[in-house]
Design a protein around this motif. Structure first.
Motif, PDB file in Angstrom:
ATOM      1  N   PHE A  70      -7.838  -1.847 -10.744  1.00  0.00           N
ATOM      2  CA  PHE A  70      -6.806  -1.968  -9.713  1.00  0.00           C
ATOM      3  C   PHE A  70      -5.413  -2.002 -10.335  1.00  0.00           C
ATOM      4  CE2 PHE A  70     -10.095  -4.098  -6.904  1.00  0.00           C
ATOM      5  CZ  PHE A  70     -10.180  -3.030  -6.038  1.00  0.00           C
ATOM      6  N   ARG A  71      -5.274  -2.824 -11.357  1.00  0.00           N
ATOM      7  CA  ARG A  71      -3.963  -3.008 -11.974  1.00  0.00           C
ATOM      8  C   ARG A  71      -3.444  -1.698 -12.570  1.00  0.00           C
ATOM      9  NH1 ARG A  71       0.865  -4.947 -11.641  1.00  0.00           N
ATOM     10  NH2 ARG A  71       1.767  -5.769 -13.555  1.00  0.00           N
ATOM     11  N   PHE A  72      -4.282  -1.010 -13.329  1.00  0.00           N
ATOM     12  CA  PHE A  72      -3.817   0.182 -14.040  1.00  0.00           C
ATOM     13  C   PHE A  72      -3.800   1.413 -13.136  1.00  0.00           C
ATOM     14  CE2 PHE A  72      -4.609  -2.686 -17.470  1.00  0.00           C
ATOM     15  CZ  PHE A  72      -3.715  -2.313 -18.454  1.00  0.00           C
ATOM     16  N   PHE A  73      -4.613   1.430 -12.112  1.00  0.00           N
ATOM     17  CA  PHE A  73      -4.568   2.539 -11.153  1.00  0.00           C
ATOM     18  C   PHE A  73      -3.232   2.560 -10.431  1.00  0.00           C
ATOM     19  CE2 PHE A  73      -5.446   4.783  -7.190  1.00  0.00           C
ATOM     20  CZ  PHE A  73      -6.213   5.862  -7.631  1.00  0.00           C
ATOM     21  N   ASN A  74      -2.694   1.387 -10.129  1.00  0.00           N
ATOM     22  CA  ASN A  74      -1.384   1.293  -9.479  1.00  0.00           C
ATOM     23  C   ASN A  74      -0.227   1.375 -10.474  1.00  0.00           C
ATOM     24  OD1 ASN A  74      -1.714   0.572  -6.418  1.00  0.00           O
ATOM     25  ND2 ASN A  74      -3.245  -0.687  -7.451  1.00  0.00           N
ATOM     26  N   LYS A  79      -3.658   8.922 -12.746  1.00  0.00           N
ATOM     27  CA  LYS A  79      -4.766   8.192 -12.117  1.00  0.00           C
ATOM     28  C   LYS A  79      -6.121   8.653 -12.672  1.00  0.00           C
ATOM     29  CE  LYS A  79      -1.630   6.547  -9.285  1.00  0.00           C
ATOM     30  NZ  LYS A  79      -1.004   5.235  -9.544  1.00  0.00           N
ATOM     31  N   ASN A  80      -6.244   9.945 -12.946  1.00  0.00           N
ATOM     32  CA  ASN A  80      -7.511  10.481 -13.448  1.00  0.00           C
ATOM     33  C   ASN A  80      -7.879   9.894 -14.810  1.00  0.00           C
ATOM     34  OD1 ASN A  80      -8.137  12.194 -11.269  1.00  0.00           O
ATOM     35  ND2 ASN A  80      -6.735  13.756 -12.039  1.00  0.00           N
ATOM     36  N   LEU A  81      -6.857   9.589 -15.594  1.00  0.00           N
ATOM     37  CA  LEU A  81      -7.105   8.989 -16.908  1.00  0.00           C
ATOM     38  C   LEU A  81      -7.689   7.582 -16.745  1.00  0.00           C
ATOM     39  CD1 LEU A  81      -6.715   9.828 -19.864  1.00  0.00           C
ATOM     40  CD2 LEU A  81      -4.547   8.572 -19.846  1.00  0.00           C
ATOM     41  N   VAL A  82      -7.164   6.849 -15.796  1.00  0.00           N
ATOM     42  CA  VAL A  82      -7.675   5.500 -15.520  1.00  0.00           C
ATOM     43  C   VAL A  82      -9.104   5.580 -14.997  1.00  0.00           C
ATOM     44  CG1 VAL A  82      -7.362   3.404 -14.143  1.00  0.00           C
ATOM     45  CG2 VAL A  82      -5.357   4.620 -15.042  1.00  0.00           C
ATOM     46  N   ILE A  83      -9.349   6.515 -14.080  1.00  0.00           N
ATOM     47  CA  ILE A  83     -10.692   6.689 -13.509  1.00  0.00           C
ATOM     48  C   ILE A  83     -11.696   7.053 -14.592  1.00  0.00           C
ATOM     49  CG2 ILE A  83     -12.094   8.131 -11.979  1.00  0.00           C
ATOM     50  CD1 ILE A  83      -9.600   8.359 -10.156  1.00  0.00           C
ATOM     51  N   GLY A  84     -11.359   8.048 -15.408  1.00  0.00           N
ATOM     52  CA  GLY A  84     -12.279   8.513 -16.440  1.00  0.00           C
ATOM     53  C   GLY A  84     -12.569   7.458 -17.479  1.00  0.00           C
ATOM     54  N   THR A  85     -11.524   6.775 -17.946  1.00  0.00           N
ATOM     55  CA  THR A  85     -11.693   5.753 -18.982  1.00  0.00           C
ATOM     56  C   THR A  85     -12.562   4.602 -18.493  1.00  0.00           C
ATOM     57  OG1 THR A  85      -9.545   6.312 -19.959  1.00  0.00           O
ATOM     58  CG2 THR A  85     -10.465   4.146 -20.493  1.00  0.00           C
ATOM     59  N   SER A  86     -12.291   4.107 -17.291  1.00  0.00           N
ATOM     60  CA  SER A  86     -13.058   2.978 -16.765  1.00  0.00           C
ATOM     61  C   SER A  86     -14.490   3.384 -16.434  1.00  0.00           C
ATOM     62  CB  SER A  86     -12.372   2.398 -15.528  1.00  0.00           C
ATOM     63  OG  SER A  86     -12.150   3.397 -14.549  1.00  0.00           O
ATOM     64  N   TRP A 138     -12.699   2.250  -6.651  1.00  0.00           N
ATOM     65  CA  TRP A 138     -11.893   3.444  -6.348  1.00  0.00           C
ATOM     66  C   TRP A 138     -11.674   3.578  -4.839  1.00  0.00           C
ATOM     67  CZ3 TRP A 138     -13.384   8.081  -3.824  1.00  0.00           C
ATOM     68  CH2 TRP A 138     -12.450   9.109  -3.887  1.00  0.00           C
ATOM     69  N   LEU A 139     -12.696   3.306  -4.053  1.00  0.00           N
ATOM     70  CA  LEU A 139     -12.546   3.362  -2.596  1.00  0.00           C
ATOM     71  C   LEU A 139     -11.508   2.357  -2.105  1.00  0.00           C
ATOM     72  CD1 LEU A 139     -16.256   3.727  -1.375  1.00  0.00           C
ATOM     73  CD2 LEU A 139     -14.476   5.480  -1.341  1.00  0.00           C
ATOM     74  N   ARG A 140     -11.516   1.165  -2.692  1.00  0.00           N
ATOM     75  CA  ARG A 140     -10.544   0.151  -2.293  1.00  0.00           C
ATOM     76  C   ARG A 140      -9.140   0.511  -2.774  1.00  0.00           C
ATOM     77  NH1 ARG A 140     -12.521  -5.256  -4.631  1.00  0.00           N
ATOM     78  NH2 ARG A 140     -10.601  -5.986  -3.668  1.00  0.00           N
ATOM     79  N   ALA A 141      -9.032   0.996  -4.020  1.00  0.00           N
ATOM     80  CA  ALA A 141      -7.718   1.313  -4.589  1.00  0.00           C
ATOM     81  C   ALA A 141      -7.049   2.473  -3.866  1.00  0.00           C
ATOM     82  CB  ALA A 141      -7.859   1.626  -6.079  1.00  0.00           C
ATOM     83  N   THR A 142      -7.848   3.408  -3.371  1.00  0.00           N
ATOM     84  CA  THR A 142      -7.302   4.561  -2.647  1.00  0.00           C
ATOM     85  C   THR A 142      -7.264   4.317  -1.141  1.00  0.00           C
ATOM     86  OG1 THR A 142      -9.517   5.568  -2.643  1.00  0.00           O
ATOM     87  CG2 THR A 142      -7.989   6.235  -4.391  1.00  0.00           C
ATOM     88  N   GLY A 288      -9.090  -7.859   1.100  1.00  0.00           N
ATOM     89  CA  GLY A 288      -7.938  -7.234   1.724  1.00  0.00           C
ATOM     90  C   GLY A 288      -6.655  -7.445   0.942  1.00  0.00           C
ATOM     91  N   ILE A 289      -6.480  -8.659   0.385  1.00  0.00           N
ATOM     92  CA  ILE A 289      -5.193  -8.975  -0.238  1.00  0.00           C
ATOM     93  C   ILE A 289      -5.078  -8.486  -1.672  1.00  0.00           C
ATOM     94  CG2 ILE A 289      -4.819 -11.005   1.222  1.00  0.00           C
ATOM     95  CD1 ILE A 289      -5.567 -12.745  -1.179  1.00  0.00           C
ATOM     96  N   GLU A 290      -6.205  -8.300  -2.383  1.00  0.00           N
ATOM     97  CA  GLU A 290      -6.105  -7.939  -3.802  1.00  0.00           C
ATOM     98  C   GLU A 290      -5.387  -6.595  -4.006  1.00  0.00           C
ATOM     99  OE1 GLU A 290      -9.713  -7.511  -6.358  1.00  0.00           O
ATOM    100  OE2 GLU A 290      -8.839  -9.248  -7.346  1.00  0.00           O
ATOM    101  N   PRO A 291      -5.784  -5.503  -3.317  1.00  0.00           N
ATOM    102  CA  PRO A 291      -5.012  -4.263  -3.446  1.00  0.00           C
ATOM    103  C   PRO A 291      -3.583  -4.428  -2.922  1.00  0.00           C
ATOM    104  CG  PRO A 291      -7.180  -3.838  -2.485  1.00  0.00           C
ATOM    105  CD  PRO A 291      -6.985  -5.316  -2.482  1.00  0.00           C
ATOM    106  N   PHE A 292      -3.432  -5.258  -1.878  1.00  0.00           N
ATOM    107  CA  PHE A 292      -2.112  -5.499  -1.285  1.00  0.00           C
ATOM    108  C   PHE A 292      -1.188  -6.169  -2.297  1.00  0.00           C
ATOM    109  CE2 PHE A 292       0.782  -8.446   0.818  1.00  0.00           C
ATOM    110  CZ  PHE A 292       1.387  -7.653   1.777  1.00  0.00           C
ATOM    111  N   PHE A 293      -1.673  -7.167  -3.009  1.00  0.00           N
ATOM    112  CA  PHE A 293      -0.862  -7.854  -4.004  1.00  0.00           C
ATOM    113  C   PHE A 293      -0.281  -6.874  -5.022  1.00  0.00           C
ATOM    114  CE2 PHE A 293      -3.261 -12.161  -3.610  1.00  0.00           C
ATOM    115  CZ  PHE A 293      -2.427 -12.523  -2.559  1.00  0.00           C
ATOM    116  N   PHE A 294      -1.139  -5.985  -5.536  1.00  0.00           N
ATOM    117  CA  PHE A 294      -0.698  -5.060  -6.577  1.00  0.00           C
ATOM    118  C   PHE A 294       0.233  -3.977  -6.021  1.00  0.00           C
ATOM    119  CE2 PHE A 294      -4.797  -6.380  -8.686  1.00  0.00           C
ATOM    120  CZ  PHE A 294      -4.177  -7.117  -9.679  1.00  0.00           C
ATOM    121  N   SER A 295      -0.110  -3.414  -4.869  1.00  0.00           N
ATOM    122  CA  SER A 295       0.663  -2.296  -4.327  1.00  0.00           C
ATOM    123  C   SER A 295       2.043  -2.724  -3.835  1.00  0.00           C
ATOM    124  CB  SER A 295      -0.107  -1.609  -3.188  1.00  0.00           C
ATOM    125  OG  SER A 295      -0.346  -2.504  -2.129  1.00  0.00           O
TER     126      SER A 295
END
Length: 490
Positions: A70-74, A79-86, A138-142, A288-295
């Motif tokens: 979540f942190r690095f995706f935002n 974004k693809n680098l974060v997805i692939g690495t994780s 990924w579903l939550r982050a997007t 609900g709040i975790e993606p909200f906090f970061f974004s």
């Protein structure tokens, strides 16, 4: 208020994905605690101990990578680098665990005193669940909460359906000469529970598997090291949390006499489920709040929104706490069906208050996640784990599961206070302490009076609930009006 509207929409959908499946899973507690399904209270205790190990190993296999994602995706542009690495990281670690666990399953079974046939099933389930971590993140982050909800609900519907089939339907069928004759085994109920879990986890991974087909498998070592530096404290905090949440069952098994341990665990675990209402609410809110906090961390004056979010959480949580406590003896008739389990009802208000404090702690934890000071989350959780272990080890032999309930409350309340204290120093948020404190003290005080002094005497309990609801409505009506007006304008 616009961002709050988005938050509440996402919380509602994530809540649907969490609360509805868990509400459906209430079917399983009455099922397991109905006479004739499992052979005894002790057998349900054995299932509870195995699920306690599930919680611990799920945390170990995730090793904080979900929160780091979540942190690095935002944070990262690619974004693809974060997805692939994780994704690569989780795939390698999951299969590494799987191979080692299968090789040493007999030794593991002997060490934790659980039948190896259950260990084998658990290893497969842990692998499948670990591989689904990043697709769900990924579903939550997007911000695709509907797809997330559908898959989660599907998982639990399959799991519940298979439990009902294996434990109720299968043994009552005329199986002679049918294809089902080969899968039925008498006294095989615990295995059926985990076989149902295995099938549900496999189908869930199948549904999110397109993520792995679409992902670009690019592994960046520098990024991975940064993600791991962020994730390791989260892992430590997660292990400590799993100790706070479920390790008491394991300690009960180890510290109580063998002839009563699993019966005590069964009673405690069944009545613990009544506190699930608070856990469901807190979990849905957190999702609900975790993606909200970061974004929204870089938006204008995010602290003001964070303060309002906690205020709403405490208001709703206080109402849930008091409502469940007042009607606990009605609720138990539908959730914990057999009187053999009711001796442990004493723990219900304690566990509800403990999970209320935990929910507040998760809301307060925004400060160390936003400021990348996740090590504080680890420190605070370790303090909680030490408190849990200390109280359990010192007092289980004398007070049994009552010591475990008190330990849970002590750990979560101190974690909440520590997070608040350090948050004021490193990331001040203008919380309305007077209002939040009033809600907490009144709801906890009314709950104690209702349950321990006037238990099941509804004229007193319902009156206290009405008084509290009136206070909350009067205090929050202006905020509610603002939210409704903003929603209508949008």
């Amino acid at each position: 208020m616009g961002v709050l509207k988005t938050l509440f929409k996402q919380t509602f959908i994530y809540g649907l994905a969490t609360v509805l499946p868990r509400m459906l899973s209430f079917i399983l507690v009455p099922l397991y605690t109905t006479k004739g399904v499992l052979s005894s209270v002790a057998e349900y205790g054995e299932v509870s101990v195995i699920f306690s190990y599930f919680v611990l190993f799920n945390v170990l296999l995730a090793y904080g990578m979900e929160t780091a994602f979540f942190r690095f995706f935002n944070k990262e542009e690619d974004k693809n680098l974060v997805i692939g690495t994780s994704a690569i990281s989780l795939i390698v670690s999951s299969f590494g665990f799987f191979v080692l666990a299968l090789l040493f399953q007999n030794q593991i079974a002997e060490f934790i005193d659980i039948d190896v046939k259950y260990i084998n099933l658990v290893i497969w389930i842990l692998l499948l669940d670990a591989l689904a971590i990043i697709p769900f993140a990924w579903l939550r982050a997007t911000q695709r909460p509907m797809r997330y909800a559908i898959v989660k609900i599907f998982n639990v519907v399959i799991y519940i359906g298979l439990n009902l089939f294996f434990l109720l339907v299968l043994k009552n069928l005329d199986l002679k000469g049918s294809i089902l004759e080969s899968i039925y085994r008498p006294n095989f109920e615990i295995s059926y529970i985990f076989i149902a879990n295995l099938i549900a986890s496999a189908l869930t991974l199948l549904f999110v598997f397109p993520f792995y087909v679409q992902a670009k498998y690019i592994f960046n070592k520098t990024l991975w090291k940064s993600m791991m530096r962020y994730a390791i404290p989260v892992l430590i905090a997660g292990v400590a949390f799993s100790i706070n949440e479920t390790f008491d069952r394991i300690l009960l098994k180890e510290l109580l006499p063998a002839n009563i341990a699993e019966t005590a665990i069964g009673m405690y675990s069944a009545c613990y489920k009544i506190a699930l209402f608070m856990t469901l609410f807190a979990t849905a809110y957190r999702l609900g709040i975790e993606p909200f906090f970061f974004s929204h961390a870089t938006s204008k004056n995010p602290q003001k929104n964070y303060a309002i979010i906690l205020e709403f959480f405490v208001a709703f949580g206080s109402v849930i706490l008091l409502t469940v406590v007042v009607f606990a003896d009605v609720i138990k008739l539908y959730i914990v069906r057999s009187e053999a389990y009711w001796e442990a009802m004493w723990v219900v208000p304690i566990i509800l208050i403990a999970n209320f404090c935990l929910g507040i702690y998760h809301n307060l934890s925004v400060w160390y996640k936003i400021t990348d000071k996740t090590k504080f989350g680890a420190y605070i959780s370790i303090v909680g784990a030490v408190i849990t272990l200390t109280i359990n080890i010192l007092f289980i032999k004398e007070f049994s599961y009552k010591a475990s309930a008190i330990a849970t409350l002590a750990a979560y309340s101190i974690m909440m206070l520590l997070s608040f204290y350090f948050g004021r120093k490193y990331y001040p948020i203008p919380y309305n302490i007077k209002k939040i404190g009033m809600y907490m003290l009144l709801s906890i005080g009314f709950s104690i009076i209702s349950f321990y002094e006037f238990r099941a005497y509804y004229p007193v309990g319902v009156s206290l609930l009405i008084v509290f609801l009136t206070i909350v409505f009067i205090s929050e009506k202006n905020q509610i009006k603002k939210l409704l007006i903003k929603q209508h304008a949008d």
